[in-house]
Each structure stands twice: as structure tokens, then as C-alpha cells.
Scaffold this motif. Structure first.
Motif, mmCIF file in Angstrom:
data_model
loop_
_atom_site.group_PDB
_atom_site.id
_atom_site.type_symbol
_atom_site.label_atom_id
_atom_site.label_comp_id
_atom_site.label_asym_id
_atom_site.label_seq_id
_atom_site.Cartn_x
_atom_site.Cartn_y
_atom_site.Cartn_z
ATOM 1 N N THR A 147 4.908 -5.046 -5.078
ATOM 2 C CA THR A 147 5.664 -5.364 -6.290
ATOM 3 C C THR A 147 6.450 -6.658 -6.111
ATOM 4 O OG1 THR A 147 5.818 -3.018 -6.834
ATOM 5 C CG2 THR A 147 7.349 -4.485 -7.950
ATOM 6 N N LEU A 148 6.980 -6.869 -4.916
ATOM 7 C CA LEU A 148 7.752 -8.090 -4.663
ATOM 8 C C LEU A 148 6.877 -9.341 -4.669
ATOM 9 C CD1 LEU A 148 10.118 -6.816 -1.842
ATOM 10 C CD2 LEU A 148 10.706 -7.299 -4.230
ATOM 11 N N ARG B 95 5.699 -7.760 -10.840
ATOM 12 C CA ARG B 95 7.101 -8.173 -11.005
ATOM 13 C C ARG B 95 7.428 -8.326 -12.481
ATOM 14 N NH1 ARG B 95 6.514 -12.153 -7.161
ATOM 15 N NH2 ARG B 95 6.603 -13.692 -8.792
ATOM 16 N N GLU B 96 6.533 -9.002 -13.223
ATOM 17 C CA GLU B 96 6.779 -9.218 -14.654
ATOM 18 C C GLU B 96 6.831 -7.890 -15.393
ATOM 19 O OE1 GLU B 96 4.536 -11.216 -18.496
ATOM 20 O OE2 GLU B 96 3.994 -11.891 -16.493
ATOM 21 N N GLU C 129 10.093 -6.027 -14.476
ATOM 22 C CA GLU C 129 11.251 -6.612 -15.153
ATOM 23 C C GLU C 129 11.286 -6.213 -16.621
ATOM 24 O OE1 GLU C 129 10.758 -10.781 -14.381
ATOM 25 O OE2 GLU C 129 11.310 -10.586 -12.261
#
Length: 187
Positions: free
Chosen positions: A25-26, A32-33, A36
């Protein structure tokens, strides 16, 4: 998701405090998008639940309808026009390109993703395919790729730089036609 991870898994990690500990995920821009965006939706949902105003429920329903519509459309991709003003929804373009892949007997498109390349109008297509093995697989994939490129340019006006195809399933070959019979849908 383009990286192969399920959105539901990203959602579970976004809700857990351990989401920051997941290396994928990082490092993955898609995850990530999504994380978020899901965190924003989750925070908004919690805020709406904390307030018990009747009008907020109608507002929340309208917001969710808009979010669902946006998710179905996918991103808007630039068409290859000089002014860069024309765009097409990824879901609409993917449907046309899957149909182009399906024109060859023994090939069925499973998924199709389109990703902009750089800042211009170029797009890269990633497609998964089920294919029969009654003829050489590289030949069939080459024909599907040519059909997708042709349809992207002619039917959609997309500047496709590459079509990456992964065969993910095997189809049974279509039985040969007996003399005097026409293919399904033929006259």
C-alpha cells in the motif's frame, strides 16, 4: 485495481490502523490513491453519523449517488485531439476495446484497464484474456493486440502506445461447422 489487489482489501487496510504498515500500500500509487479516497469517504461518513440532522441523510444519499456514478465511469482519458479538450470515460473505452478483442474466435477479453502515459494524450492498455489453444497463442494474442490498437485509433481516437495482454484462462476451441451451417448470428 491495476496492481491486482482487490479494492475491498485496500478498504479493510484503510480502516485498520495497520494500513500504514503494509509495504504494498505504501509503494503502490493505485492503492495509496484508493486508500486516501476511502479515508476521506470514511471520515465524511463518520461525521455525518455524529450529526443526527434529518436533512443530512438526504444529502448523504445524494453524495453517495454521485460517488457511485464516478466509480462506474472511471477516470476520464484524453482523446488524441490537438486541443486536448475531448475526453472519454475509461469504462466506455474499455468496453469498446474488449469488444474489439472478442472479434476473434477463440479469444474473450476478461478485463481492460487504460492508463494515461505522461502528460500528453498517450494511453497504455492492459488487458486480460481467455484464449483457446487450437492455434499458436502468440499468433492469437498478436491478432487481438492489432484489433485493439485499430479500434482504439479508428473508433475512439485514442493514442494507444502499448497493449499489454496477459492470458489468464483457457477456452475450449469452437467446434468446426458442418457443411451448410452458418455461424451463430450469420445469415
Amino acid at each position: 485495481m491495476p496492481c491486482g489487489r482487490l479494492l475491498s482489501r485496500v478498504w479493510e487496510q484503510a480502516r485498520d490502523a495497520a494500513a500504514g504498515a503494509d509495504p504494498h500500500t505504501l509503494s503502490c500509487p493505485h492503492c495509496r490513491e484508493a486508500a486516501e479516497g476511502l479515508a476521506v469517504v470514511n471520515a465524511a461518513t463518520r461525521a455525518l453519523r455524529a450529526e443526527n440532522t434529518p436533512g443530512l441523510h438526504a444529502l448523504a444519499d445524494r453524495v453517495m449517488d454521485i460517488v457511485r456514478a464516478e466509480v462506474r465511469l472511471g477516470r476520464l482519458l484524453p482523446l488524441d485531439d490537438p486541443d486536448r479538450e475531448l475526453r472519454i470515460a475509461e469504462s466506455a473505452a474499455a468496453k469498446v476495446l474488449r469488444q474489439a478483442a472478442d472479434t476473434f474466435p477463440g479469444a474473450r477479453a476478461a478485463t481492460c484497464r487504460l492508463v494515461p502515459v505522461g502528460e500528453g494524450t498517450d494511453v497504455r492498455v492492459t488487458m486480460t484474456l481467455a484464449a483457446a489453444l487450437d492455434r499458436p497463442l502468440p499468433d492469437r494474442v498478436h491478432q487481438v493486440r492489432r484489433s485493439v490498437l485499430h479500434s482504439a485509433a479508428r473508433d475512439l481516437g485514442l493514442a494507444v502506445t502499448a497493449v499489454d495482454i496477459a492470458v489468464v484462462d483457457v477456452l475450449e476451441p469452437e467446434p468446426p461447422l458442418r457443411p451448410g451451417l452458418t455461424p451463430a448470428g450469420g445469415a
